[in-house]
Design a protein around this motif. Structure first.
Motif, PDB file in Angstrom:
ATOM      1  N   LYS A  99     159.447  33.498-127.624  1.00 52.65           N
ATOM      2  CA  LYS A  99     158.131  32.909-127.203  1.00 52.65           C
ATOM      3  C   LYS A  99     158.228  31.188-127.552  1.00 52.65           C
ATOM      4  N   ASP A 100     158.913  30.831-128.543  1.00 58.30           N
ATOM      5  CA  ASP A 100     159.093  29.376-129.038  1.00 58.30           C
ATOM      6  C   ASP A 100     159.750  28.737-127.986  1.00 58.30           C
ATOM      7  N   LYS A 101     160.807  29.410-127.286  1.00 55.34           N
ATOM      8  CA  LYS A 101     161.616  28.746-126.370  1.00 55.34           C
ATOM      9  C   LYS A 101     160.878  28.496-125.026  1.00 55.34           C
ATOM     10  N   SER A 102     160.099  29.539-124.876  1.00 55.36           N
ATOM     11  CA  SER A 102     159.236  29.417-123.635  1.00 55.36           C
ATOM     12  C   SER A 102     158.031  28.696-123.715  1.00 55.36           C
ATOM     13  N   GLY A 103     157.696  28.138-124.924  1.00 60.63           N
ATOM     14  CA  GLY A 103     156.565  27.228-125.123  1.00 60.63           C
ATOM     15  C   GLY A 103     155.140  27.838-125.117  1.00 60.63           C
ATOM     16  N   SER A 104     154.908  29.285-125.018  1.00 66.05           N
ATOM     17  CA  SER A 104     153.755  29.790-125.069  1.00 66.05           C
ATOM     18  C   SER A 104     153.208  30.031-126.599  1.00 66.05           C
ATOM     19  N   LEU A 105     154.012  30.052-127.390  1.00 68.55           N
ATOM     20  CA  LEU A 105     153.607  30.334-128.856  1.00 68.55           C
ATOM     21  C   LEU A 105     153.465  28.848-129.392  1.00 68.55           C
ATOM     22  N   ASP A 106     154.225  27.806-129.423  1.00 70.52           N
ATOM     23  CA  ASP A 106     154.044  26.620-129.684  1.00 70.52           C
ATOM     24  C   ASP A 106     152.820  25.777-129.057  1.00 70.52           C
ATOM     25  N   ALA A 107     152.442  26.354-127.909  1.00 66.81           N
ATOM     26  CA  ALA A 107     151.394  25.709-127.300  1.00 66.81           C
ATOM     27  C   ALA A 107     149.846  25.872-128.097  1.00 66.81           C
ATOM     28  N   ALA A 108     149.834  27.105-128.593  1.00 67.85           N
ATOM     29  CA  ALA A 108     148.755  27.685-129.293  1.00 67.85           C
ATOM     30  C   ALA A 108     148.643  27.645-130.813  1.00 67.85           C
ATOM     31  N   TYR A 109     150.098  27.672-131.554  1.00 65.10           N
ATOM     32  CA  TYR A 109     150.198  27.880-132.958  1.00 65.10           C
ATOM     33  C   TYR A 109     150.868  26.797-133.473  1.00 65.10           C
ATOM     34  N   VAL A 110     151.131  26.677-134.817  1.00 64.00           N
ATOM     35  CA  VAL A 110     151.940  26.188-135.656  1.00 64.00           C
ATOM     36  C   VAL A 110     152.194  27.399-136.571  1.00 64.00           C
ATOM     37  N   VAL A 111     153.499  27.588-136.238  1.00 67.16           N
ATOM     38  CA  VAL A 111     154.019  28.858-137.120  1.00 67.16           C
ATOM     39  C   VAL A 111     154.968  28.584-138.382  1.00 67.16           C
ATOM     40  N   VAL A 112     154.534  29.233-139.597  1.00 66.52           N
ATOM     41  CA  VAL A 112     155.352  29.264-140.575  1.00 66.52           C
ATOM     42  C   VAL A 112     155.862  30.546-140.889  1.00 66.52           C
ATOM     43  N   VAL A 113     157.299  30.656-141.215  1.00 63.52           N
ATOM     44  CA  VAL A 113     157.673  31.904-141.826  1.00 63.52           C
ATOM     45  C   VAL A 113     157.750  32.127-143.157  1.00 63.52           C
ATOM     46  N   THR A 114     157.199  32.568-143.973  1.00 64.46           N
ATOM     47  CA  THR A 114     157.703  32.533-145.360  1.00 64.46           C
ATOM     48  C   THR A 114     158.296  33.920-145.965  1.00 64.46           C
ATOM     49  N   LYS A 115     159.257  33.667-147.044  1.00 57.95           N
ATOM     50  CA  LYS A 115     159.840  34.919-147.441  1.00 57.95           C
ATOM     51  C   LYS A 115     159.346  35.462-148.958  1.00 57.95           C
ATOM     52  N   THR A 116     158.872  36.669-148.924  1.00 59.42           N
ATOM     53  CA  THR A 116     158.006  37.125-149.925  1.00 59.42           C
ATOM     54  C   THR A 116     158.805  38.412-150.192  1.00 59.42           C
ATOM     55  N   GLU A 117     159.456  38.432-151.317  1.00 60.21           N
ATOM     56  CA  GLU A 117     160.334  39.686-151.629  1.00 60.21           C
ATOM     57  C   GLU A 117     159.391  40.847-152.598  1.00 60.21           C
ATOM     58  N   ASP A 118     158.411  40.429-153.211  1.00 63.15           N
ATOM     59  CA  ASP A 118     157.447  41.293-154.010  1.00 63.15           C
ATOM     60  C   ASP A 118     156.533  42.085-152.927  1.00 63.15           C
ATOM     61  N   LEU A 119     157.085  42.919-152.315  1.00 57.62           N
ATOM     62  CA  LEU A 119     156.288  43.843-151.243  1.00 57.62           C
ATOM     63  C   LEU A 119     155.014  44.438-151.953  1.00 57.62           C
ATOM     64  N   LYS A 120     155.099  45.066-153.246  1.00 59.20           N
ATOM     65  CA  LYS A 120     153.652  45.341-153.616  1.00 59.20           C
ATOM     66  C   LYS A 120     152.804  44.538-153.927  1.00 59.20           C
TER      67      LYS A 120
END
Length: 331
Positions: A99-120
């Protein structure tokens, strides 16, 4: 009454403010606000315990920059919580990258991916956002959407975007479209009012949403029923998405909506933008008129606001309502 209640997160409530100092604590900020009260009140990071989401320099910088970018570019913020516990994360990341490559996501959102290991802790956080949301290793990652002012809008797991055992590009597209900001409501209103002024018609401003059943019913009635030629002769419709056109709740309030009327909410205007009548009747907002008393009110509004409408034309509109409501599944 034929209206759909606006979800709390779309009403005019005080946002969970993500200040530059607080933005690294997005999850605990929302979690604490939802635990103590709703609507959430603006909180400062210094007021909160940060153990749920320990900030580090990289994460804090990414979130601060993302929120600033969202505010400056009229986009919303999408935060994706994942970790090594997440079985669908690699596949989901591939789809998001596409989606980022197509531009459809980037046009609508700023996306942040976070790593959270504590599932509980993440599971507890997800359930405070939505009590019915059960985050597991098989349905993650957790995807959240925030408005550019930091207010919480949506949360869901990747499993909701599965079809036949695989992630569905169509469902991911629907998520992207669901919260994509559209042009400011004030711009649509200004353009629509100009059309009203250049004609001898009245204006009808209709506030709706994509998920609103009765909004779609009203659209079909105005556009596809036997009443369409009559209604288009006397009215210019100005359609506002209550959630996606920026400033829509504020415009609705300026025109008389109280924030609790449900959707659709509509108002008839003269060429100067002065409200003449609106959808709230003495018994409440009629939205799209499905009951007899609502139809009586709607017809009285049409009769009083459509300049020059004839008895024969009123009869056409009234019969079209009868015919429309007689269809199976119309209510």
């Amino acid at each position: 009454m034929a209206t759909t209640t606006v979800p709390e997160v779309t009403k005019k409530t005080a946002p969970v403010t993500l200040t530059p100092n607080a933005v690294a604590k997005v999850p605990i900020l929302v979690l604490m606000a939802l635990l103590c009260c709703w609507p959430p009140q603006a909180l400062q990071a210094s007021d909160l315990d940060s153990k749920f989401f320990p900030p580090n320099a990289d994460t804090k910088t990414a979130l601060v920059n993302a929120l600033t970018t969202a505010q400056n570019s009229n986009r919303r913020l999408m935060v994706i919580y994942q970790g090594s516990w997440c079985n669908l994360c690699p596949e989901f990341q591939r789809d998001i990258a596409a989606k980022d490559k197509s531009g459809s996501l980037d046009a609508a959102y700023v996306v942040v991916v976070t790593k959270t290991e504590d599932l509980k802790d993440l599971q507890e956080f997800a359930q405070h956002l939505d009590p019915d949301l059960k985050l597991t290793p098989d349905n993650g990652p957790l995807i959240t959407v925030f408005d550019k002012d930091g207010s919480f809008l949506d949360s869901r797991t990747a499993a909701r975007m599965m079809e036949n055992g695989q992630l569905s590009s169509t469902k991911i597209d629907k998520l992207v479209e669901r919260w994509k900001l559209l042009p400011p409501a004030s711009d649509l209103f200004k353009a629509g009012l100009a059309n009203v002024q250049s004609s001898s018609k009245r204006g009808i401003v209709q506030f709706g949403a994509d998920w609103c059943k009765y909004c779609h019913m009203m659209d079909k009635f105005f556009e596809q029923s036997a009443a369409s030629p009559v209604l288009s002769k006397y009215y210019v419709r100005i359609l506002i998405d209550y959630e996606r056109n920026e400033g829509a709740p504020q415009l609705a309030a300026r025109l008389g909506e109280n924030g609790n009327d449900g959707l659709p909410w509509w108002v008839m205007l003269d060429a100067g933008g002065t409200p003449l009548a609106n959808s709230p009747a003495p018994q409440g907002n009629i939205g799209f008129p499905t009951e007899e008393d609502e139809r009586v009110y709607f017809m009285s509004v049409v009769q009083s606001t459509a300049k020059g409408i004839t008895p024969e034309e009123l009869a056409v509109v009234n019969k079209a309502l009868d015919d429309y409501m007689a269809k199976p599944g119309s209510k």
